[in-house]
Design a protein around this motif. Structure first.
Motif, mmCIF file in Angstrom:
data_model
loop_
_atom_site.group_PDB
_atom_site.id
_atom_site.type_symbol
_atom_site.label_atom_id
_atom_site.label_comp_id
_atom_site.label_asym_id
_atom_site.label_seq_id
_atom_site.Cartn_x
_atom_site.Cartn_y
_atom_site.Cartn_z
ATOM 1 N N SER A 164 36.608 62.469 64.236
ATOM 2 C CA SER A 164 37.810 63.054 64.811
ATOM 3 C C SER A 164 37.826 62.955 66.330
ATOM 4 O O SER A 164 36.807 63.081 66.989
ATOM 5 C CB SER A 164 37.911 64.528 64.407
ATOM 6 N N PHE A 215 44.573 52.274 63.008
ATOM 7 C CA PHE A 215 43.776 53.408 63.480
ATOM 8 C C PHE A 215 43.920 53.733 64.968
ATOM 9 O O PHE A 215 43.323 54.692 65.437
ATOM 10 C CB PHE A 215 42.296 53.164 63.165
ATOM 11 N N TYR A 267 39.954 60.994 60.597
ATOM 12 C CA TYR A 267 39.831 60.242 59.347
ATOM 13 C C TYR A 267 38.751 60.928 58.511
ATOM 14 O O TYR A 267 37.635 61.153 58.976
ATOM 15 C CB TYR A 267 39.428 58.795 59.638
ATOM 16 N N MET A 323 44.233 60.709 56.734
ATOM 17 C CA MET A 323 44.419 60.185 58.082
ATOM 18 C C MET A 323 45.411 61.089 58.801
ATOM 19 O O MET A 323 46.498 61.357 58.288
ATOM 20 C CB MET A 323 44.934 58.739 58.035
ATOM 21 N N CYS A 357 45.380 57.143 65.025
ATOM 22 C CA CYS A 357 44.802 58.082 64.056
ATOM 23 C C CYS A 357 43.824 59.019 64.781
ATOM 24 O O CYS A 357 42.898 58.565 65.444
ATOM 25 C CB CYS A 357 44.089 57.321 62.953
ATOM 26 N N THR A 375 41.389 59.719 50.738
ATOM 27 C CA THR A 375 41.204 59.636 52.182
ATOM 28 C C THR A 375 42.344 60.349 52.904
ATOM 29 O O THR A 375 43.472 60.397 52.412
ATOM 30 C CB THR A 375 41.131 58.174 52.664
#
Length: 217
Positions: free
Chosen positions: A120, A162, A168, A198, A165, A196
Motif C-alpha cells: 500500500s 497499477f 493491492y 485494487m 493503484c 484480489t
C-alpha cells in the motif's frame, strides 16, 4: 491473517439506495454492538458494489446490475474464530435476523481466504471513500499468479494498470462457508481460487486502469 468475504444480492423489493443505506445505517451498528461476534472478529468493512467490469470491452466501469450488491470483509485470527463468531447466541439473536432484512440468503456466498499479498501507498488505512475493484477468479490455481506480487514489480511490469493503484491485496481462497448453517462447507469448488482487491482514489482512475492494455493481456 484469515479473511472472510460475504457477497450477497439485495432483496428484490429493495431499491439499490435503500439497500446500501440500510447496510450502512442499520446493519453496521448492529455488528459493532454484537459482543458475541466482535469478541472473535478483528475487523469489519462494508464494500458497496456499484457495478460490474466487462473485461472483453474497453469502456468505463459499468454503473448497473452486478452479480452481487455488497461484499462485506472480515478479519479473523483463525478459521476457528470464524466458527465461534457465527455460532453463538448473540449472532443468531442480533445479526442473522437483520441480515435477512437486506439480502437473499440463498444468493449469499461466503469465502474463507488467507491474505498473502498486501502492499500500500494509501494513507487512509481503512479504505473509506476509496474506489475498490474486486476481482474473483474462480479458476483452480488462479492464486499462483499473484503469490509473489510486489508493488514495485507490478508498477514496473504493468504501469497502465497499477500507476494509480494505491493498495493491492491478494487473497488465496482456502474454502467456502455454508452461510445459512454457519459452518464450513465440505469440498469447496473454489479452493485455490483468488480474490484480489485494487484501491483507487477516483472512479476515473479505476476505469483507466481497468481499460488499459495491461488488463487486457
Amino acid at each position: 491473517m484469515i479473511r472472510l468475504f460475504t457477497l450477497g444480492r439485495r432483496l428484490a423489493q429493495l431499491s439499490r439506495e435503500d439497500f446500501h443505506s440500510g447496510l450502512r445505517e442499520n446493519h453496521a451498528p448492529l455488528v459493532r454492538e454484537c459482543k458475541g461476534f466482535t469478541a472473535h472478529c478483528l475487523g469489519y468493512r462494508q464494500n458497496h458494489i456499484a457495478g460490474p467490469i466487462d473485461f472483453q470491452f474497453t469502456q468505463r466501469l459499468s454503473q448497473g446490475q452486478a452479480r452481487f450488491d455488497n461484499c462485506s470483509a472480515f478479519w479473523f485470527p483463525s478459521v476457528d474464530s470464524i466458527l465461534r463468531a457465527y455460532n453463538n447466541d448473540d449472532y443468531f439473536r442480533m445479526l442473522r435476523p437483520d441480515e435477512n432484512r437486506w439480502t437473499d440468503a440463498d444468493s449469499r456466498i461466503a469465502l474463507v481466504a488467507e491474505e498473502e499479498v498486501n502492499w500500500s501507498s494509501d494513507s487512509t488505512g481503512n479504505g473509506i471513500g476509496r474506489i475498490k475493484v474486486l476481482i474473483l477468479n474462480e479458476g483452480p490455481g488462479s492464486f499462483a499468479g499473484i503469490r509473489n506480487a510486489k508493488g514495485t514489480v507490478l508498477r514496473q511490469r504493468y504501469p497502465g494498470a497499477f500507476a494509480a493503484c494505491t493498495r493491492y491485496i491478494g487473497n488465496r481462497v482456502i474454502g467456502k462457508m455454508d452461510f445459512k448453517n454457519a459452518r464450513l462447507a465440505e469440498g469447496s469448488d473454489l479452493k485455490g481460487a483468488s480474490l484480489t482487491e485494487m484501491w483507487f482514489a477516483t472512479l476515473e482512475e479505476a476505469s483507466i486502469a481497468m481499460n488499459s492494455g495491461d488488463m487486457q493481456r
